[in-house]
Design an enzyme around this catalytic site. Structure first.
Site, PDB file in Angstrom:
ATOM      1  N   LYS A 113     -22.112  31.137  27.363  1.00 21.87           N
ATOM      2  CA  LYS A 113     -20.909  30.348  27.063  1.00 21.87           C
ATOM      3  C   LYS A 113     -20.262  29.791  28.333  1.00 21.87           C
ATOM      4  O   LYS A 113     -19.560  28.783  28.271  1.00 21.87           O
ATOM      5  CB  LYS A 113     -19.928  31.167  26.241  1.00 21.87           C
ATOM      6  CG  LYS A 113     -20.492  31.452  24.853  1.00 21.87           C
ATOM      7  CD  LYS A 113     -19.473  31.967  23.880  1.00 21.87           C
ATOM      8  CE  LYS A 113     -20.045  32.039  22.471  1.00 21.87           C
ATOM      9  NZ  LYS A 113     -21.205  32.975  22.337  1.00 21.87           N
TER      10      LYS A 113
HETATM   11  C1  LIG Z   1     -22.101  32.967  21.330  1.00 24.55           C
HETATM   12  C2  LIG Z   1     -23.385  33.694  21.513  1.00 24.55           C
HETATM   13  C3  LIG Z   1     -24.504  33.433  20.701  1.00 24.55           C
HETATM   14  C4  LIG Z   1     -24.462  32.455  19.534  1.00 24.55           C
HETATM   15  O1  LIG Z   1     -24.343  31.124  19.951  1.00 24.55           O
HETATM   16  P1  LIG Z   1     -23.925  29.969  18.921  1.00 24.55           P
HETATM   17  O2  LIG Z   1     -23.686  28.777  19.752  1.00 24.55           O
HETATM   18  O3  LIG Z   1     -22.680  30.467  18.231  1.00 24.55           O
HETATM   19  O4  LIG Z   1     -25.043  29.809  17.953  1.00 24.55           O
HETATM   20  C5  LIG Z   1     -25.704  34.104  20.972  1.00 24.55           C
HETATM   21  N1  LIG Z   1     -25.781  35.014  21.966  1.00 24.55           N
HETATM   22  C6  LIG Z   1     -24.727  35.299  22.769  1.00 24.55           C
HETATM   23  C7  LIG Z   1     -24.882  36.315  23.826  1.00 24.55           C
HETATM   24  C8  LIG Z   1     -23.492  34.655  22.570  1.00 24.55           C
HETATM   25  O5  LIG Z   1     -22.448  34.954  23.363  1.00 24.55           O
END
Ligand SMILES: *Cc1c(COP(=O)(O)O)cnc(C)c1O
Length: 471
Positions: A113
């Protein structure tokens, strides 16, 4: 470039107008009016670019209301080796013949993120300064999103963050990551309750339009188009690292929750990047896997949403999915509305199994899917450690397991690494019997002084706290 709403609202907006907004006024999601097409000459030129310049090139196609020199400076300031740990920013490594891991988790909070949120922080600061405005970001987190938002917004002018989290329910490492921030513009609010209580509070505050306007409340949730756009860049960067020339197809596997990450892959593919398959990897919360197998999209009730060992994928509905379905039904806003407003709104599900559009999901758009369980996760973590001396986090393990079910000869499979194992140490200990290594900068963070207030699960208490801390 103009942006439209998936639900057919007649207004068209520019990038900076939707940057600070959430949903479109009709409840739809914003998408560009068209996907810019990348020809082979452009692809060849981009192959040679460092990450920040590649980001600038891609963002420029979607952002025409920030002067190019400013946008270039924002990209250069965001994607540095200092923040992301290497010059490649998203280095690729081959795990076994034809299977690669693309590292997206070496940013400040050790989850992918950061790739988007770090850019968002700089875009927000830029745009707020230009408008002479301020923004108070209110959010709810059970871990990754909240910390990524705080590390992106810390010290930024014009922005405050009020982040609610369920008291005592995040991992000690995640708590320490957030609560050890001493920046005056970052406010951690531990709510006595569960994650749903935090989300309800955010909703209640946002629905108080008078309060929302007076205190300029905004969000940074995963439906923000700028976040999605930032994520498109690393599909290109991964592609270039996995191939020697631009005529070779590559597939990606993406650990998925709210469908933001893999939707960025869809956008890259629509732009003409030679992606063969996009594998959507889910855990026991398999709303998306069910859709891609059956054509039925069925959101889950809170009681049917499992708490798993890949918690960032524990979703009851996938908030970005509407973007893909819009393309799937040929950008027919009327049809989209009948699916998401009439069917989903009334019955909690829609069924495309008999619709010719559903066949296109795999054939035309390249989507496939798989589902994993806790046992699969442990087995994959152990196997990856034993055979390749590599530790993966539980979400990336879900990805690896799914990837192996969809390999095609001669087509590199790139698995997106969405977090580092230290963030989910308990599951690593369960699988391997020992803690994963911790990057030096996080040594001893649990012992640092904590900056957090505890509040009851009550929207009025949160509003009062925001009001007190807003001048
Ligand atoms: C947010 C997240 C996801 C999921 O990603 P999306 O964009 O919501 O599909 C998967 N793995 C981790 C470690 C995350 O922080």
């Amino acid at each position: 470039m103009n942006y439209l709403s998936t639900r057919g609202h007649p207004d068209r907006k520019r990038f900076c107008e939707i940057l600070l907004e959430g949903l479109a006024p009709d409840g739809g999601l914003y998408l560009p009016e068209h996907y810019p097409q990348i020809d082979t000459a452009t692809l060849a030129r981009w192959r040679e670019l460092p990450y920040a310049e590649l980001a600038f090139e891609i963002l420029s196609l979607y952002i025409d209301d920030i002067p190019p020199a400013d946008l270039k400076a924002i990209c250069a300031k965001t994607y540095t080796a200092e923040v992301f740990g290497s010059d490649e920013i998203v280095p690729l490594r081959e795990l076994e013949d034809g299977v690669y891991l693309e590292a997206l988790s070496n940013g400040p909070t050790l989850a992918f993120k950061d790739m988007a949120m770090q850019l968002l922080g700089n875009l927000f600061e830029y745009e707020l300064a230009r408008r002479g405005a301020e923004l108070n970001i209110l959010g709810a987190t059970s871990g990754d999103t909240g910390s990524a938002a705080e590390y992106a917004m810390r010290g930024k002018k014009g922005v405050r963050v009020f982040m609610t989290s369920p008291d005592g329910r995040m991992s000690p490492f995640q708590q320490a990551q957030m609560f050890s921030l001493q920046d005056q513009n970052i406010h951690n609010i531990a709510i006595s309750g569960v994650f749903d209580d935090c989300q309800d509070i955010v909703k209640a505050v946002s629905n108080d339009l008078g309060f929302k306007r007076k205190y300029r409340i905004g969000t940074v949730n995963s439906i923000n188009w700028a976040r999605l756009l930032a994520q498109v860049v690393y599909y290109f960067a991964g592609y270039f690292q996995a191939t020697a020339s631009n005529d070779k197809p590559v597939s990606f596997t993406v650990p998925s929750g709210n469908f933001g990450n893999v939707c960025a892959g869809h956008v890259a593919r629509m732009m003409g990047l030679p992606i063969q398959t996009l594998v959507v990897a889910t855990n026991e919360n398999d709303v998306l896997d069910e859709f891609f197998r059956t054509g039925i999209y069925r959101v889950r009730a809170a009681a049917d949403t499992h708490e798993t060992s890949s918690p960032s994928m524990d979703i009851s509905k996938a908030s970005n999915f509407e973007r893909f379905v819009f393309d799937l039904v040929g950008r027919d806003a009327g049809k989209l509305r009948s699916l998401f407003v009439d069917e989903l709104g009334r019955h909690g599900r829609f069924d495309l199994s008999a619709d010719p559009a559903f066949g296109q999901a795999a054939e035309r758009f390249g989507f496939k899917s798989s589902r994993s369980t806790h046992a699969d996760r442990l087995a994959t973590i152990r196997d990856t450690d034993r055979r390749f001396a590599t530790l993966v986090d539980p979400h990336t393990a879900d990805g690896l397991k799914a990837a192996r079910e969809h390999l095609a000869p001669g087509v590199p499979m790139v698995v997106l690494e969405t977090a580092l194992p230290i963030k989910f140490a308990a599951t690593l200990v369960e699988a391997l019997g020992h803690e994963p290594a911790r990057p030096a900068r996080f040594e001893g963070i649990e012992a640092l002084p904590k900056r957090v207030v505890k509040l009851p699960a009550d929207a009025e208490a949160v509003k009062a706290y925001i009001a007190q801390n807003c001048d």
